[in-house]
Scaffold this motif. Sequence first.
Motif, PDB file in Angstrom:
ATOM      1  N   PRO A   5     -47.163  -4.878  15.614  1.00  0.00           N
ATOM      2  CA  PRO A   5     -46.478  -3.798  15.852  1.00  0.00           C
ATOM      3  C   PRO A   5     -46.072  -2.758  14.760  1.00  0.00           C
ATOM      4  O   PRO A   5     -45.794  -3.251  13.679  1.00  0.00           O
ATOM      5  N   LEU A   6     -45.751  -1.471  15.463  1.00  0.00           N
ATOM      6  CA  LEU A   6     -45.671  -0.425  14.173  1.00  0.00           C
ATOM      7  C   LEU A   6     -44.238  -0.615  13.465  1.00  0.00           C
ATOM      8  O   LEU A   6     -44.242  -0.643  12.286  1.00  0.00           O
ATOM      9  N   SER A   7     -43.463  -1.392  14.066  1.00  0.00           N
ATOM     10  CA  SER A   7     -42.127  -1.333  13.757  1.00  0.00           C
ATOM     11  C   SER A   7     -42.192  -2.492  12.486  1.00  0.00           C
ATOM     12  O   SER A   7     -41.611  -2.670  11.548  1.00  0.00           O
ATOM     13  N   GLN A   8     -43.173  -3.232  12.531  1.00  0.00           N
ATOM     14  CA  GLN A   8     -43.228  -4.736  11.708  1.00  0.00           C
ATOM     15  C   GLN A   8     -44.043  -4.104  10.654  1.00  0.00           C
ATOM     16  O   GLN A   8     -43.667  -4.284   9.268  1.00  0.00           O
ATOM     17  N   GLN A   9     -45.009  -3.101  10.927  1.00  0.00           N
ATOM     18  CA  GLN A   9     -45.907  -2.476   9.649  1.00  0.00           C
ATOM     19  C   GLN A   9     -44.945  -1.741   8.819  1.00  0.00           C
ATOM     20  O   GLN A   9     -44.920  -1.699   7.437  1.00  0.00           O
ATOM     21  N   ILE A  10     -44.015  -1.018   9.615  1.00  0.00           N
ATOM     22  CA  ILE A  10     -43.114  -0.221   8.864  1.00  0.00           C
ATOM     23  C   ILE A  10     -42.272  -1.116   7.803  1.00  0.00           C
ATOM     24  O   ILE A  10     -41.875  -0.893   6.551  1.00  0.00           O
ATOM     25  N   ALA A  11     -41.705  -2.149   8.491  1.00  0.00           N
ATOM     26  CA  ALA A  11     -40.725  -3.231   7.780  1.00  0.00           C
ATOM     27  C   ALA A  11     -41.630  -3.791   6.441  1.00  0.00           C
ATOM     28  O   ALA A  11     -40.912  -3.828   5.306  1.00  0.00           O
ATOM     29  N   GLN A  12     -42.930  -4.110   6.828  1.00  0.00           N
ATOM     30  CA  GLN A  12     -43.639  -4.626   5.657  1.00  0.00           C
ATOM     31  C   GLN A  12     -43.580  -3.392   4.408  1.00  0.00           C
ATOM     32  O   GLN A  12     -43.565  -3.892   3.189  1.00  0.00           O
ATOM     33  N   ARG A  13     -44.141  -2.297   4.748  1.00  0.00           N
ATOM     34  CA  ARG A  13     -43.961  -1.180   3.843  1.00  0.00           C
ATOM     35  C   ARG A  13     -42.598  -1.077   2.971  1.00  0.00           C
ATOM     36  O   ARG A  13     -42.834  -0.980   1.740  1.00  0.00           O
ATOM     37  N   VAL A  14     -41.809  -1.098   3.869  1.00  0.00           N
ATOM     38  CA  VAL A  14     -40.282  -0.914   3.082  1.00  0.00           C
ATOM     39  C   VAL A  14     -40.368  -2.305   2.110  1.00  0.00           C
ATOM     40  O   VAL A  14     -39.733  -1.923   0.999  1.00  0.00           O
ATOM     41  N   GLN A  15     -40.455  -3.295   2.725  1.00  0.00           N
ATOM     42  CA  GLN A  15     -40.328  -4.376   1.746  1.00  0.00           C
ATOM     43  C   GLN A  15     -40.839  -4.486   0.479  1.00  0.00           C
ATOM     44  O   GLN A  15     -40.486  -4.630  -0.549  1.00  0.00           O
ATOM     45  N   HIS A  16     -42.397  -4.027   0.692  1.00  0.00           N
ATOM     46  CA  HIS A  16     -43.289  -3.873  -0.371  1.00  0.00           C
ATOM     47  C   HIS A  16     -42.506  -2.718  -1.249  1.00  0.00           C
ATOM     48  O   HIS A  16     -42.587  -2.896  -2.687  1.00  0.00           O
ATOM     49  N   ALA A  17     -42.095  -1.582  -0.974  1.00  0.00           N
ATOM     50  CA  ALA A  17     -41.655  -0.517  -1.516  1.00  0.00           C
ATOM     51  C   ALA A  17     -40.280  -1.093  -2.660  1.00  0.00           C
ATOM     52  O   ALA A  17     -39.851  -0.899  -3.603  1.00  0.00           O
ATOM     53  N   LEU A  18     -39.542  -1.897  -1.794  1.00  0.00           N
ATOM     54  CA  LEU A  18     -38.312  -2.309  -2.316  1.00  0.00           C
ATOM     55  C   LEU A  18     -38.630  -3.428  -3.267  1.00  0.00           C
ATOM     56  O   LEU A  18     -37.977  -3.451  -4.562  1.00  0.00           O
ATOM     57  N   LEU A  19     -39.636  -4.263  -3.100  1.00  0.00           N
ATOM     58  CA  LEU A  19     -39.748  -5.114  -4.420  1.00  0.00           C
ATOM     59  C   LEU A  19     -40.378  -4.405  -5.563  1.00  0.00           C
ATOM     60  O   LEU A  19     -40.309  -4.802  -6.829  1.00  0.00           O
ATOM     61  N   ASN A  20     -41.388  -3.195  -5.220  1.00  0.00           N
ATOM     62  CA  ASN A  20     -41.892  -2.646  -6.382  1.00  0.00           C
ATOM     63  C   ASN A  20     -40.822  -1.822  -7.148  1.00  0.00           C
ATOM     64  O   ASN A  20     -40.849  -1.547  -8.605  1.00  0.00           O
ATOM     65  N   HIS A  21     -39.559  -1.463  -6.507  1.00  0.00           N
ATOM     66  CA  HIS A  21     -38.779  -0.534  -7.290  1.00  0.00           C
ATOM     67  C   HIS A  21     -37.395  -1.629  -7.795  1.00  0.00           C
ATOM     68  O   HIS A  21     -36.961  -1.211  -8.488  1.00  0.00           O
ATOM     69  N   GLY A  22     -37.727  -3.000  -7.527  1.00  0.00           N
ATOM     70  CA  GLY A  22     -36.866  -3.949  -8.098  1.00  0.00           C
ATOM     71  C   GLY A  22     -35.345  -3.851  -7.738  1.00  0.00           C
ATOM     72  O   GLY A  22     -34.444  -4.361  -8.323  1.00  0.00           O
ATOM     73  N   GLN A  23     -35.173  -3.422  -6.214  1.00  0.00           N
ATOM     74  CA  GLN A  23     -33.828  -3.370  -5.758  1.00  0.00           C
ATOM     75  C   GLN A  23     -33.769  -4.649  -4.833  1.00  0.00           C
ATOM     76  O   GLN A  23     -34.585  -5.082  -4.344  1.00  0.00           O
ATOM     77  N   THR A  24     -32.551  -5.094  -4.620  1.00  0.00           N
ATOM     78  CA  THR A  24     -32.460  -6.068  -3.502  1.00  0.00           C
ATOM     79  C   THR A  24     -31.982  -5.407  -2.236  1.00  0.00           C
ATOM     80  O   THR A  24     -31.688  -4.090  -1.942  1.00  0.00           O
ATOM     81  N   GLU A  25     -32.010  -6.269  -1.260  1.00  0.00           N
ATOM     82  CA  GLU A  25     -31.682  -5.524   0.201  1.00  0.00           C
ATOM     83  C   GLU A  25     -30.302  -5.056   0.331  1.00  0.00           C
ATOM     84  O   GLU A  25     -30.312  -4.105   0.659  1.00  0.00           O
ATOM     85  N   THR A  26     -29.748  -5.711  -0.386  1.00  0.00           N
ATOM     86  CA  THR A  26     -28.166  -5.267  -0.438  1.00  0.00           C
ATOM     87  C   THR A  26     -27.802  -3.930  -1.278  1.00  0.00           C
ATOM     88  O   THR A  26     -27.242  -3.216  -0.767  1.00  0.00           O
ATOM     89  N   GLN A  27     -28.801  -3.832  -2.403  1.00  0.00           N
ATOM     90  CA  GLN A  27     -28.649  -2.671  -3.395  1.00  0.00           C
ATOM     91  C   GLN A  27     -29.060  -1.605  -2.484  1.00  0.00           C
ATOM     92  O   GLN A  27     -28.367  -0.266  -2.443  1.00  0.00           O
ATOM     93  N   LEU A  28     -30.079  -1.909  -1.814  1.00  0.00           N
ATOM     94  CA  LEU A  28     -30.896  -0.573  -0.937  1.00  0.00           C
ATOM     95  C   LEU A  28     -29.924  -0.426   0.295  1.00  0.00           C
ATOM     96  O   LEU A  28     -29.653   0.931   0.451  1.00  0.00           O
ATOM     97  N   ALA A  29     -29.396  -1.396   1.039  1.00  0.00           N
ATOM     98  CA  ALA A  29     -28.603  -0.986   1.942  1.00  0.00           C
ATOM     99  C   ALA A  29     -27.300  -0.062   1.507  1.00  0.00           C
ATOM    100  O   ALA A  29     -26.864   0.789   2.370  1.00  0.00           O
ATOM    101  N   ASN A  30     -26.867  -0.547   0.671  1.00  0.00           N
ATOM    102  CA  ASN A  30     -25.621   0.401   0.030  1.00  0.00           C
ATOM    103  C   ASN A  30     -26.018   1.724  -0.399  1.00  0.00           C
ATOM    104  O   ASN A  30     -25.349   2.769  -0.167  1.00  0.00           O
ATOM    105  N   ALA A  31     -27.324   1.823  -0.949  1.00  0.00           N
ATOM    106  CA  ALA A  31     -27.713   3.033  -1.446  1.00  0.00           C
ATOM    107  C   ALA A  31     -27.880   4.138  -0.327  1.00  0.00           C
ATOM    108  O   ALA A  31     -27.728   5.242  -0.333  1.00  0.00           O
ATOM    109  N   VAL A  32     -28.261   3.371   0.820  1.00  0.00           N
ATOM    110  CA  VAL A  32     -28.629   4.550   2.116  1.00  0.00           C
ATOM    111  C   VAL A  32     -27.418   4.386   2.905  1.00  0.00           C
ATOM    112  O   VAL A  32     -27.806   5.119   4.058  1.00  0.00           O
ATOM    113  N   GLY A  33     -26.252   3.605   2.781  1.00  0.00           N
ATOM    114  CA  GLY A  33     -25.230   3.762   3.688  1.00  0.00           C
ATOM    115  C   GLY A  33     -25.563   3.007   4.896  1.00  0.00           C
ATOM    116  O   GLY A  33     -25.098   3.527   6.018  1.00  0.00           O
ATOM    117  N   MET A  34     -26.175   1.975   4.952  1.00  0.00           N
ATOM    118  CA  MET A  34     -26.501   1.181   5.925  1.00  0.00           C
ATOM    119  C   MET A  34     -25.882  -0.287   5.898  1.00  0.00           C
ATOM    120  O   MET A  34     -25.879  -1.024   4.496  1.00  0.00           O
TER     121      MET A  34
END
Length: 82
Positions: A5-34
């Motif tokens: 499903p498209l939602s899972q494909q997008i989630a995978q791409r976000v996860q990959h970008a997150l890993l490449n950028h070296g941020q945690t999920e919590t750091q990203l959530a805080n950075a984007v106000g989520m």
Amino acid sequence: MDTIPLSQQIAQRVQHALLNHGQTETQLANAVGMPPEQLRLKLAGQLDFTVAELDRIGAALGLRGSELLPSSAAAANGPTSV
């Protein structure tokens, strides 16, 4: 043929970008106000990302929001930026 499903494909791409950028999920959530739990649900493919969220996530990770879309979805949407 089963497709991801498209939602899972997008989630995978976000996860990959997150890993490449070296941020945690919590750091990203805080950075984007989520709330971190909401980001976790979206990364698990249980909730969809909005276009605005993808734009904020992309900015936080030094990307365009459209770079977080699978290539087939980006091509279907034409040359416009997300």
